[in-house]
Design an enzyme around this catalytic site. Sequence first.
Site, mmCIF file in Angstrom:
data_model
loop_
_atom_site.group_PDB
_atom_site.id
_atom_site.type_symbol
_atom_site.label_atom_id
_atom_site.label_comp_id
_atom_site.label_asym_id
_atom_site.label_seq_id
_atom_site.Cartn_x
_atom_site.Cartn_y
_atom_site.Cartn_z
ATOM 1 C CB CYS A 79 -1.058 0.021 0.968
ATOM 2 S SG CYS A 79 -2.351 1.230 0.982
ATOM 3 C CG HIS A 170 -2.993 -3.267 4.064
ATOM 4 N ND1 HIS A 170 -2.070 -2.457 4.828
ATOM 5 C CD2 HIS A 170 -3.739 -2.344 3.376
ATOM 6 C CE1 HIS A 170 -2.342 -1.299 4.421
ATOM 7 N NE2 HIS A 170 -3.220 -1.063 3.745
ATOM 8 C CD GLU A 172 -0.114 -5.337 6.037
ATOM 9 O OE1 GLU A 172 -0.641 -4.187 6.156
ATOM 10 O OE2 GLU A 172 0.152 -5.799 5.205
#
Length: 196
Positions: A79, A170, A172
């Site tokens: 991002c 994202h 994660e």
Amino acid sequence: MVKIGVLGLQGAVREHVKSVEASGAEAVVVKRIEQLEEIDGLILPGGESTTMRRLIDKYDFMEPLRTFAKSGKPMFGTCAGMILLAKTLIGYDEAHIGAMDITVERNAFGRQKDSFEAALSIKGVGEDFVGVFIRAPYVVDVADDVEVLSTHGDRMVAVKQGPFLAASFHPELTDDHRVTAYFVEMVKEAKMKKVV
């Protein structure tokens, strides 16, 4: 075991640390310039790119990050991290780190309220990865040697160029660590090449 740094100035730092550890590598939160020498690869986490740039400048990280990129050690931007890695940003005169030959449009998928999840097919990772897009950028254009790993509709959302990996989404923020594991493998391969 490879050591992967997560730039710890702002953004989804803890989540990246958890994902790196789940992928079988050692995670280091990088808050000091000298820590860059101790790591084999670096993740530039998602967050707010303008704030992140201000903090990078405040703590004099920009030149050391550019030097790290030139060293050939792998870097992964998610991002806002993708924005930092891009050589060209639409509407901006100069790049940040500028390590990847890509053109990026900031907040291209809309505002915070327009955030969404989408099933993605990611080359080298899998067919069914859920991408979390939050005020996400996307790649508008790439140089010939940039490999497009994933698209959402007609927009490029994951790309790789040499030791650099970038994603609009994202990875994660899910419990699926395959994209992080892909980066860990890139770091292992780069480290092996340096040893040989």
